[in-house]
Design an enzyme around this catalytic site. Structure first.
Site, mmCIF file in Angstrom:
data_model
loop_
_atom_site.group_PDB
_atom_site.id
_atom_site.type_symbol
_atom_site.label_atom_id
_atom_site.label_comp_id
_atom_site.label_asym_id
_atom_site.label_seq_id
_atom_site.Cartn_x
_atom_site.Cartn_y
_atom_site.Cartn_z
ATOM 1 N N GLU A 126 5.545 -13.224 5.414
ATOM 2 C CA GLU A 126 4.758 -14.273 6.077
ATOM 3 C C GLU A 126 3.616 -14.642 5.143
ATOM 4 O O GLU A 126 2.946 -13.756 4.595
ATOM 5 C CB GLU A 126 4.172 -13.765 7.404
ATOM 6 C CG GLU A 126 5.188 -13.672 8.519
ATOM 7 C CD GLU A 126 4.591 -13.121 9.813
ATOM 8 O OE1 GLU A 126 4.980 -13.601 10.877
ATOM 9 O OE2 GLU A 126 3.763 -12.188 9.775
ATOM 10 N N SER B 278 -1.546 -6.686 9.278
ATOM 11 C CA SER B 278 -0.620 -7.074 10.344
ATOM 12 C C SER B 278 -1.302 -7.925 11.396
ATOM 13 O O SER B 278 -0.639 -8.635 12.147
ATOM 14 C CB SER B 278 -0.088 -5.825 11.059
ATOM 15 O OG SER B 278 0.554 -4.977 10.165
ATOM 16 N N HIS C 270 2.265 -11.053 4.128
ATOM 17 C CA HIS C 270 2.615 -9.973 5.055
ATOM 18 C C HIS C 270 4.098 -9.628 4.948
ATOM 19 O O HIS C 270 4.958 -10.405 5.343
ATOM 20 C CB HIS C 270 2.253 -10.433 6.482
ATOM 21 C CG HIS C 270 2.494 -9.401 7.527
ATOM 22 N ND1 HIS C 270 3.096 -9.676 8.726
ATOM 23 C CD2 HIS C 270 2.230 -8.084 7.543
ATOM 24 C CE1 HIS C 270 3.185 -8.563 9.441
ATOM 25 N NE2 HIS C 270 2.665 -7.590 8.748
ATOM 26 N N ASN D 200 4.400 -10.449 14.524
ATOM 27 C CA ASN D 200 3.710 -9.454 15.353
ATOM 28 C C ASN D 200 3.167 -10.030 16.648
ATOM 29 O O ASN D 200 2.972 -9.302 17.619
ATOM 30 C CB ASN D 200 2.593 -8.763 14.561
ATOM 31 C CG ASN D 200 3.173 -7.701 13.642
ATOM 32 O OD1 ASN D 200 4.254 -7.184 13.901
ATOM 33 N ND2 ASN D 200 2.477 -7.387 12.582
HETATM 34 P P1 NAD Z 1 -0.115 3.995 5.813
HETATM 35 O O1 NAD Z 1 -0.808 4.813 6.860
HETATM 36 O O2 NAD Z 1 1.246 4.385 5.380
HETATM 37 O O3 NAD Z 1 -1.030 3.868 4.510
HETATM 38 C C1 NAD Z 1 -2.406 3.651 4.638
HETATM 39 C C2 NAD Z 1 -3.022 3.447 3.286
HETATM 40 O O4 NAD Z 1 -4.437 3.228 3.461
HETATM 41 C C3 NAD Z 1 -2.893 4.602 2.333
HETATM 42 O O5 NAD Z 1 -2.639 4.043 1.063
HETATM 43 C C4 NAD Z 1 -4.268 5.241 2.364
HETATM 44 O O6 NAD Z 1 -4.632 5.926 1.189
HETATM 45 C C5 NAD Z 1 -5.143 4.020 2.527
HETATM 46 N N1 NAD Z 1 -6.455 4.355 3.103
HETATM 47 C C6 NAD Z 1 -6.730 5.121 4.182
HETATM 48 N N2 NAD Z 1 -8.070 5.207 4.365
HETATM 49 C C7 NAD Z 1 -8.635 4.464 3.377
HETATM 50 C C8 NAD Z 1 -9.968 4.172 3.019
HETATM 51 N N3 NAD Z 1 -10.997 4.638 3.718
HETATM 52 N N4 NAD Z 1 -10.190 3.373 1.933
HETATM 53 C C9 NAD Z 1 -9.160 2.873 1.217
HETATM 54 N N5 NAD Z 1 -7.871 3.139 1.512
HETATM 55 C C10 NAD Z 1 -7.609 3.913 2.578
HETATM 56 O O7 NAD Z 1 -0.133 2.498 6.396
HETATM 57 P P2 NAD Z 1 0.895 1.303 6.181
HETATM 58 O O8 NAD Z 1 1.903 1.341 7.261
HETATM 59 O O9 NAD Z 1 1.331 1.277 4.760
HETATM 60 O O10 NAD Z 1 -0.050 0.042 6.479
HETATM 61 C C11 NAD Z 1 -0.863 -0.539 5.474
HETATM 62 C C12 NAD Z 1 -1.157 -1.975 5.857
HETATM 63 O O11 NAD Z 1 0.076 -2.689 6.005
HETATM 64 C C13 NAD Z 1 -1.904 -2.152 7.183
HETATM 65 O O12 NAD Z 1 -2.763 -3.245 7.078
HETATM 66 C C14 NAD Z 1 -0.774 -2.440 8.156
HETATM 67 O O13 NAD Z 1 -1.210 -3.155 9.290
HETATM 68 C C15 NAD Z 1 0.138 -3.286 7.284
HETATM 69 N N6 NAD Z 1 1.555 -3.332 7.688
HETATM 70 C C16 NAD Z 1 2.188 -2.245 8.157
HETATM 71 C C17 NAD Z 1 3.537 -2.335 8.514
HETATM 72 C C18 NAD Z 1 4.294 -1.152 9.036
HETATM 73 O O14 NAD Z 1 5.406 -1.326 9.565
HETATM 74 N N7 NAD Z 1 3.790 0.061 8.911
HETATM 75 C C19 NAD Z 1 4.230 -3.546 8.346
HETATM 76 C C20 NAD Z 1 3.542 -4.647 7.816
HETATM 77 C C21 NAD Z 1 2.201 -4.543 7.508
#
Ligand code: NAD
Length: 283
Positions: free
Chosen positions: A152, A119, A140, A191
């Site tokens: 994106e 993000s 993204h 964002n």
């Molecule tokens: P989440 O907390 O739901 O999932 C996190 C993931 O990271 C899990 O699969 C977990 O197993 C993994 N993880 C945690 N520690 C780890 C480690 N040490 N090594 C490898 N994997 C590890 O988070 P999310 O909301 O799915 O976000 C994931 C990505 O997507 C981030 O980069 C976030 O910025 C981006 N994102 C999030 C959103 C949102 O609305 N939540 C939207 C767009 C992009």
């Protein structure tokens, strides 16, 4: 067109990306850290598909076909034959760099795009961890991925047009998303605008200006937003909001992006929003 894709992470975003990619007909391999996380990710995808069937948006046959195209692993080495990888793990620079360095070694086709769903982290930072930075780009998606139609596309300075073209056409022509393109700067387009807005709402709660409910009602009824900023922050995940704020503050040095103490305290307390059952609201 890319057919064999790998998804790194099956949290909120990884599960959504995997679901939409599998629905589109691709062969999807999903990686998670450990078996419990695989099970949780699988359940998330199955529940989302079941909801789509209940709402009449997906037939039972298409659900079964989608499920048959999904497989899971805890071993990143299984990504050797992938034609494209989309990473969606925790918003942490070091962890993402480690994973990209490994993926770059493992994925045998050195022209296969390696995409990050970050993000806020600059894509060049992630690409710098690989020996083939021309195949690294930002792709993204938005939460929930099965519902929101935007993606994106963010090329780094070193990304090849071939990698961008392959990844973008998979996201648009296969997954059905609408692409917008941004330069490689923290926050990209959406964002950059949305994060300071959510952080301002959190500061208003912190300063006792208004309740979370009144702030959300204000933006829903007064600005025709489908949900207020605090409901949105809970949906994004408060831990993820704090990670993003820290990265954007580091990039721009502007207090607009700094993580409000209240957000930091809520994360320390394990109040991550919807995914943990408690944030600005209870779920
Ligand atoms: P989440 O907390 O739901 O999932 C996190 C993931 O990271 C899990 O699969 C977990 O197993 C993994 N993880 C945690 N520690 C780890 C480690 N040490 N090594 C490898 N994997 C590890 O988070 P999310 O909301 O799915 O976000 C994931 C990505 O997507 C981030 O980069 C976030 O910025 C981006 N994102 C999030 C959103 C949102 O609305 N939540 C939207 C767009 C992009």
């Amino acid at each position: 067109m890319v057919q064999r894709v790998g998804i790194v992470g099956a949290g909120l975003m990884g599960a959504g990306i995997a679901e939409v990619a599998a629905k589109s007909g691709a062969d999807v391999l999903v990686w998670e850290l450990k078996q419990e996380a695989v099970d949780a990710g699988k359940e998330r995808i199955e529940k989302s598909l079941a909801k789509a069937v209940d709402r009449g948006k997906l037939s039972a046959e298409d659900r079964d076909a989608t499920l048959s195209r999904l497989s899971y692993t805890t071993n990143l080495e299984d990504f050797a034959d992938r034609e494209m990888v989309m990473e969606a793990i925790v918003e942490n620079e070091k962890i993402k760099k480690d994973v990209f360095a490994q993926l770059d070694e493992i994925v045998e086709d050195k022209t296969a795009p390696l995409c990050s769903n970050t993000s806020s982290l600059p894509i060049q930072t992630i690409a710098s961890a690989t020996k083939n930075p021309e195949r690294v780009l930002g792709l993204h998606f938005f939460n929930p991925v099965p519902v929101l139609p935007l993606v994106e596309v963010i090329p780094a300075l070193t990304t090849s047009e071939d990698a961008v073209e392959k990844a973008q056409s998979f996201a648009t022509e296969k997954m059905g998303k609408t692409a917008i393109r941004a330069k490689d700067r923290s926050g990209f387009i959406v964002n950059f605008l949305l994060v300071p807005y959510m952080l301002s709402a959190i500061r208003m709660v912190e300063q006792g200006v208004a309740t979370a409910e009144d702030i959300d009602t204000g933006m829903k009824l007064g600005a025709a937003h489908p949900m207020g900023p605090l409901t949105l922050a809970d949906m994004v995940g408060l831990d993820t909001c704090a990670f993003i704020a820290d990265v954007m503050f580091e990039e721009f040095g502007d207090p607009t992006y700094s993580c409000p103490p209240l957000l930091r305290r809520m994360v320390q307390a394990g109040h991550f929003g919807r995914k943990s059952g408690k944030g600005f609201y209870e779920y």
